[in-house]
Write a protein that holds these residues in place. Structure first.
Motif, mmCIF file in Angstrom:
data_model
loop_
_atom_site.group_PDB
_atom_site.id
_atom_site.type_symbol
_atom_site.label_atom_id
_atom_site.label_comp_id
_atom_site.label_asym_id
_atom_site.label_seq_id
_atom_site.Cartn_x
_atom_site.Cartn_y
_atom_site.Cartn_z
ATOM 1 N N PHE A 21 0.808 -1.216 0.000
ATOM 2 C CA PHE A 21 0.000 0.000 0.000
ATOM 3 C C PHE A 21 0.843 1.268 0.000
ATOM 4 O O PHE A 21 0.402 2.302 -0.503
ATOM 5 N N MET A 22 2.055 1.212 0.524
ATOM 6 C CA MET A 22 2.923 2.393 0.494
ATOM 7 C C MET A 22 3.435 2.682 -0.907
ATOM 8 O O MET A 22 3.577 3.840 -1.284
ATOM 9 N N LEU A 23 3.725 1.631 -1.659
ATOM 10 C CA LEU A 23 4.449 1.832 -2.920
ATOM 11 C C LEU A 23 3.641 1.599 -4.190
ATOM 12 O O LEU A 23 4.189 1.716 -5.287
ATOM 13 N N THR A 24 2.358 1.255 -4.067
ATOM 14 C CA THR A 24 1.549 1.081 -5.273
ATOM 15 C C THR A 24 0.436 2.121 -5.283
ATOM 16 O O THR A 24 0.130 2.733 -4.272
ATOM 17 N N GLY A 25 -0.161 2.279 -6.410
ATOM 18 C CA GLY A 25 -1.277 3.212 -6.528
ATOM 19 C C GLY A 25 -2.615 2.507 -6.583
ATOM 20 O O GLY A 25 -3.618 3.110 -6.948
ATOM 21 N N VAL A 26 -2.640 1.236 -6.207
ATOM 22 C CA VAL A 26 -3.845 0.425 -6.346
ATOM 23 C C VAL A 26 -5.049 1.036 -5.632
ATOM 24 O O VAL A 26 -6.150 1.053 -6.162
ATOM 25 N N GLY A 28 -5.395 4.204 -4.747
ATOM 26 C CA GLY A 28 -5.498 5.644 -4.954
ATOM 27 C C GLY A 28 -5.048 6.428 -3.728
ATOM 28 O O GLY A 28 -4.098 6.056 -3.037
ATOM 29 N N ALA A 29 -5.783 7.488 -3.422
ATOM 30 C CA ALA A 29 -5.428 8.364 -2.308
ATOM 31 C C ALA A 29 -5.564 7.654 -0.959
ATOM 32 O O ALA A 29 -4.959 8.068 0.024
ATOM 33 N N ALA A 30 -6.342 6.589 -0.924
ATOM 34 C CA ALA A 30 -6.548 5.853 0.336
ATOM 35 C C ALA A 30 -5.322 5.031 0.725
ATOM 36 O O ALA A 30 -5.202 4.612 1.884
ATOM 37 N N ASN A 31 -4.406 4.812 -0.216
ATOM 38 C CA ASN A 31 -3.240 3.964 0.058
ATOM 39 C C ASN A 31 -2.477 4.385 1.309
ATOM 40 O O ASN A 31 -2.126 3.551 2.139
ATOM 41 N N LYS A 32 -2.180 5.666 1.432
ATOM 42 C CA LYS A 32 -1.372 6.097 2.584
ATOM 43 C C LYS A 32 -2.114 5.839 3.885
ATOM 44 O O LYS A 32 -1.505 5.494 4.888
ATOM 45 N N TRP A 33 -3.444 5.963 3.875
ATOM 46 C CA TRP A 33 -4.215 5.746 5.096
ATOM 47 C C TRP A 33 -4.307 4.260 5.420
ATOM 48 O O TRP A 33 -4.238 3.875 6.595
ATOM 49 N N ILE A 34 -4.431 3.446 4.387
ATOM 50 C CA ILE A 34 -4.434 1.986 4.600
ATOM 51 C C ILE A 34 -3.074 1.555 5.141
ATOM 52 O O ILE A 34 -2.986 0.799 6.110
ATOM 53 N N ALA A 35 -2.012 2.065 4.521
ATOM 54 C CA ALA A 35 -0.654 1.744 4.977
ATOM 55 C C ALA A 35 -0.445 2.224 6.410
ATOM 56 O O ALA A 35 0.157 1.515 7.234
ATOM 57 N N LEU A 36 -0.946 3.411 6.722
ATOM 58 C CA LEU A 36 -0.805 3.953 8.073
ATOM 59 C C LEU A 36 -1.523 3.065 9.096
ATOM 60 O O LEU A 36 -0.970 2.776 10.161
#
Length: 180
Positions: A21-26, A28-36
């Motif tokens: 989730f940090m390094l893909t765009g799968v 979208g904008a939610a990636n950073k929050w999912i990774a967090l």
């Protein structure tokens, strides 16, 4: 396998999902929050496994050995992810990872001599400072939070070096007894 050890294994399993989730765009904008969220949950398992192990007298050699390795895997993976995102410099991450390799080498030599070396308080402070730093870097909230993250980068670096010196000083006998 007891609960604290299961939490340690869970932390290891969460790392590839965090990196994804940090390094893909799968997402979208939610990636950073999912990774967090993944990073925070994984970080919490670090606190929980130790508290449960000590409270219920479930401390094991597996836990003493794997818990610090799981922490290293989580934190180092997160720091490596910060490099292409421009949030950490490569030299900083190299210093942190070099310390982790040195400590892991110590642990392997110690284990070869039937000695298990648990994490020190300096190492725990280092890990906590790195985790808070990474949470702020991942969240990227701007303003004062970014300033705090920058301070934590330097605090983490200092604690990394202090914990390495402390670790070597307290465990130098591992090298002398380890046939090195």
């Amino acid at each position: 396998m007891n609960l604290p050890n299961k939490l340690t294994v869970l932390r290891v399993i969460m790392v590839p999902f965090f990196v994804f989730f940090m390094l893909t765009g799968v997402g979208g904008a939610a990636n950073k929050w999912i990774a967090l969220i993944i990073f925070c949950v994984a970080s919490l398992t670090d606190m929980l496994d130790g508290k449960i192990a000590r409270a219920r007298n479930l401390v094991t050699n597996f836990g003493k050995f794997m818990d610090p390795l799981a922490d290293k895997l989580l934190v180092c993976s997160a720091m490596i992810c910060m490099i292409p995102l421009g949030k950490l410099q490569a030299w900083f991450v190299i210093v942190i990872i070099a310390r982790e390799f040195i400590i892991s080498g110590f642990r392997l030599v110690a284990a070869d001599n039937d000695i298990v070396i648990a994490a020190s308080y300096w190492g725990k402070f280092k890990t906590v400072s790195q985790m808070f730093m990474l949470i702020l870097l991942i969240a990227d909230l701007g303003g004062a939070f970014n300033m705090i993250a920058q301070v934590l980068i330097w605090v983490s670096l200092v604690l990394t070096i202090v914990s390495l010196i402390d670790y070597i000083a307290k465990n130098v006998q591992v090298l002398t007894q380890g046939g090195m």
